[in-house]
Design an enzyme around this catalytic site. Structure first.
Site, PDB file in Angstrom:
ATOM      1  N   GLU A 153       2.945  -5.453  -1.833  1.00 42.19           N
ATOM      2  CA  GLU A 153       3.978  -4.437  -1.614  1.00 42.19           C
ATOM      3  C   GLU A 153       4.916  -4.750  -0.453  1.00 42.19           C
ATOM      4  O   GLU A 153       6.014  -4.207  -0.380  1.00 42.19           O
ATOM      5  CB  GLU A 153       3.338  -3.050  -1.420  1.00 42.19           C
ATOM      6  N   CYS A 172      -6.023  -5.132  -2.229  1.00 42.81           N
ATOM      7  CA  CYS A 172      -6.921  -5.247  -1.079  1.00 42.81           C
ATOM      8  C   CYS A 172      -8.233  -4.496  -1.329  1.00 42.81           C
ATOM      9  O   CYS A 172      -9.045  -4.962  -2.115  1.00 42.81           O
ATOM     10  CB  CYS A 172      -6.200  -4.777   0.180  1.00 42.81           C
ATOM     11  N   HIS A 209      -1.493  -8.070   0.120  1.00 41.91           N
ATOM     12  CA  HIS A 209      -0.656  -6.881  -0.117  1.00 41.91           C
ATOM     13  C   HIS A 209       0.714  -7.284  -0.664  1.00 41.91           C
ATOM     14  O   HIS A 209       1.619  -7.587   0.112  1.00 41.91           O
ATOM     15  CB  HIS A 209      -0.462  -6.120   1.197  1.00 41.91           C
TER      16      HIS A 209
HETATM   17  N1  GLN Z   1     -11.245  -2.233   4.272  1.00 41.19           N
HETATM   18  C1  GLN Z   1     -11.094  -3.466   3.583  1.00 41.19           C
HETATM   19  C2  GLN Z   1     -11.191  -4.663   4.507  1.00 41.19           C
HETATM   20  O1  GLN Z   1     -11.101  -4.532   5.689  1.00 41.19           O
HETATM   21  C3  GLN Z   1      -9.775  -3.502   2.836  1.00 41.19           C
HETATM   22  C4  GLN Z   1      -8.582  -3.464   3.726  1.00 41.19           C
HETATM   23  C5  GLN Z   1      -7.336  -3.031   3.026  1.00 41.19           C
HETATM   24  O2  GLN Z   1      -7.370  -2.481   1.938  1.00 41.19           O
HETATM   25  N2  GLN Z   1      -6.196  -3.199   3.678  1.00 41.19           N
HETATM   26  O3  GLN Z   1     -11.367  -5.762   4.082  1.00 41.19           O
END
Ligand code: GLN
Length: 533
Positions: free
Chosen positions: A510, A382, A508
């Site tokens: 995970e 992310c 994600h």
């Molecule tokens: N802050 C970034 C976004 O909003 C990444 C979010 C994250 O890593 N969960 O896109």
């Protein structure tokens, strides 16, 4: 109709109620029953999505896009079932729904009260989970400790369910602590007696006690607890501290907790299929080597903030028979560090996980740069993917003033930018791009090799995205966009094929890893890290 197991906690928090609930669910599932799990959190936030991870740990995301408590991660990993929006209910959710109904006029002039309106709403959430899941047994954990003001309405609702459904359809497990007093060298039952008394004052009689204890209890202690708490002696279960948490279901199995529950429900005690779990316990107990993986984030002081990431690394470690030593690197501290060779001296792989806001960003970029320049296996998740793109644009493509509008709204080259449908959003809660979205994989890439399928579904939690305007410049310099959401034309996976192992995803991974089935991206990352001499 489903049967209901309720798991409450007493004496202190942090007794591992979530693991207890998961372990019992696992045992019931292993006996051929369809189980579903649910957690009640008594706080007023509608969900943990707006909370600081340092306070609350990670936010776990379900496939249907619900931001939930990290205990749901334990549940999914133990019972290997996908949970959903009915699985995490907070006081905030309950109050919001009751107040919305009141404003809508649904109560037809009634005075809206804690009992029955709030409690009915809570009961409906239990029944909704049961109806929509079609489970034979629903296991509901109640967050907090009995005696807290916040949890009283939840416990009152459960008392009513116990009364309505009867004891052949409900089973209450109370998790407590049996402390050991050094000097007199005794295990003490009084805190448990007091906490059961608190529960009974609320009208709930527990059917079993799960006693967290540093040492096995004995007949004398069990007799005492049985007598003072009105619980049959065989329903007093020891939960002795363990090094390997996967042993817990087997320890409960030895004490027949699942049989006791099934007998009370009048359900057949079918044979338990636990061989796969026993094999896992053995693997975890006998890991041969260890490798160091650096996890570079800004919430590292609370390891729970990266719980699913750390677990996913370990799952892959089980497959390759290596123990994972996590080098928790604080990205803000890293910014002040002159000697990165020292920090990453023993590191075999670098992982940059998700995150929000501008603090510690440059430290994470430094770690990514180090991984790329030293050809150390890298996995970005992310924010980790967004920063890998920024690092590459800055240092390989020579694009100046390149950033994300999340932390630099006026930068000249916003290579990570707000998604179009996010621009008009004002409310912060529940408005990210959440849950499952499809991703199409490009053939002959690392990603394709990991998954070996054309299309995947992965869970998301982000607001910003890669700005496609910059795609061709990055491609010219060697970055491959190996995963795309075709419907919205969003970049989902990037990789650098000229390196041994450099890959990052906008989603994600995970949240979908399991102890007996590591996620493909973690699998190949740990394999590459193990091979990195
Ligand atoms: N802050 C970034 C976004 O909003 C990444 C979010 C994250 O890593 N969960 O896109």
């Amino acid at each position: 109709m489903a049967k209901y197991v309720f798991v409450t906690g007493g004496v202190v928090s942090g007794l591992g109620k979530g693991i207890t609930a998961s372990s019992i669910a696992l045992l019931l599932k292993s006996r051929g029953y369809k189980v579903f799990m649910q957690k009640f959190d008594p706080y007023i936030n509608v969900d943990p999505g707006t909370m600081n991870p340092i306070q609350h740990g990670e936010v776990f995301v379900t496939y249907d896009g619900c931001e939930t408590d990290l205990d749901l991660g334990h549940y999914e990993r133990y019972i290997d079932e996908e949970l959903n929006y009915t699985s995490n209910i907070t006081s905030g959710k309950i109050y919001k729904s009751v107040i919305d109904k009141e404003r809508h006029g649904d109560y037809l002039g009634a005075t809206v009260q804690m009992v029955p309106h709030i409690t009915n709403e809570i009961k409906n959430k239990v029944y909704e989970a049961s109806n929509s899941s079609g489970a034979d047994i629903v296991i509901t954990e109640i967050g907090g400790t009995v005696g807290d003001i916040e949890s009283n309405t939840f416990l009152e609702a459960l008392r009513q369910i116990q009364y309505e459904q009867g004891s052949s359809n409900t089973f209450f497990i109370h998790c407590t602590l049996i402390p050991y007093i050094f000097g007199s060298n005794e295990l003490k039952t009084k805190p448990t007696q007091n906490s059961v008394r608190d529960l009974r004052n609320l009208g709930i009689r527990p059917d079993a006690l799960v006693c967290r204890t540093p040492f096995e209890t004995n007949d004398h202690i069990k007799d005492k607890l049985s007598m003072f708490c009105s619980v049959p002696k065989e329903n007093v279960i020891d939960s002795v501290d363990v090094n390997n948490v996967y042993e817990i279901p087997l320890k409960y199995y030895d004490q027949k907790i699942d049989e006791i529950i099934l007998k009370q429900f009048g359900l057949e005690v079918k044979p338990a299929k636990l061989d796969y779990w026993k094999k896992l316990v053995k693997t975890v107990d006998n890991l041969k080597d260890s490798i160091e993986i650096a996890l570079v984030g800004k919430y590292v002081e609370l390891h729970d903030a990266y719980l699913s990431v750390a677990e996913s690394l370990r799952h892959a470690g089980y497959k390759y028979n290596v123990k994972i030593d996590i080098n928790w690197v604080d990205s803000e501290q890293l910014e002040k560090e002159k000697d990165l060779d020292k920090v990453f001296k023993n590191t075999k792989g670098i992982l940059v996980p998700g995150g929000f806001g501008s603090r510690g960003i440059e430290g994470k970029i430094m770690a990514i740069n180090y991984a790329r320049c030293h050809d150390i296996p890298f996995l970005g998740i992310c924010l980790g993917m967004q920063l890998a793109v920024i690092e590459f644009a800055r240092n390989v493509c020579g694009i100046d003033d390149v950033s994300s509008t999340e932390f630099d709204p006026t930068c000249k080259n916003p290579i990570i930018d707000l998604m179009a449908d996010q621009k008009s959003i004002v409310n912060m809660g529940g408005t990210l791009r959440l849950g499952n979205y499809e991703c199409t994989l490009k053939k002959d890439t690392l990603a394709y090799n990991d998954y070996k399928v054309d299309k995947i579904l992965e869970r998301h939690r982000h607001r910003y995205e890669f700005n496609n305007k910059y795609k061709s410049i990055l491609e010219e310099k060697g970055m491959v966009f190996s995963g795309i959401n075709e419907k919205a034309n969003l970049v989902e996976i990037i990789e650098l094929p000229n390196l041994k192992h450099f890959i990052a995803s906008q989603f994600h991974p995970e949240f979908k890893s399991r102890p007996t089935r590591p996620h493909p991206l973690f699998d190949s990352f740990i394999k590459a890290s193990k091979e990195n001499k």
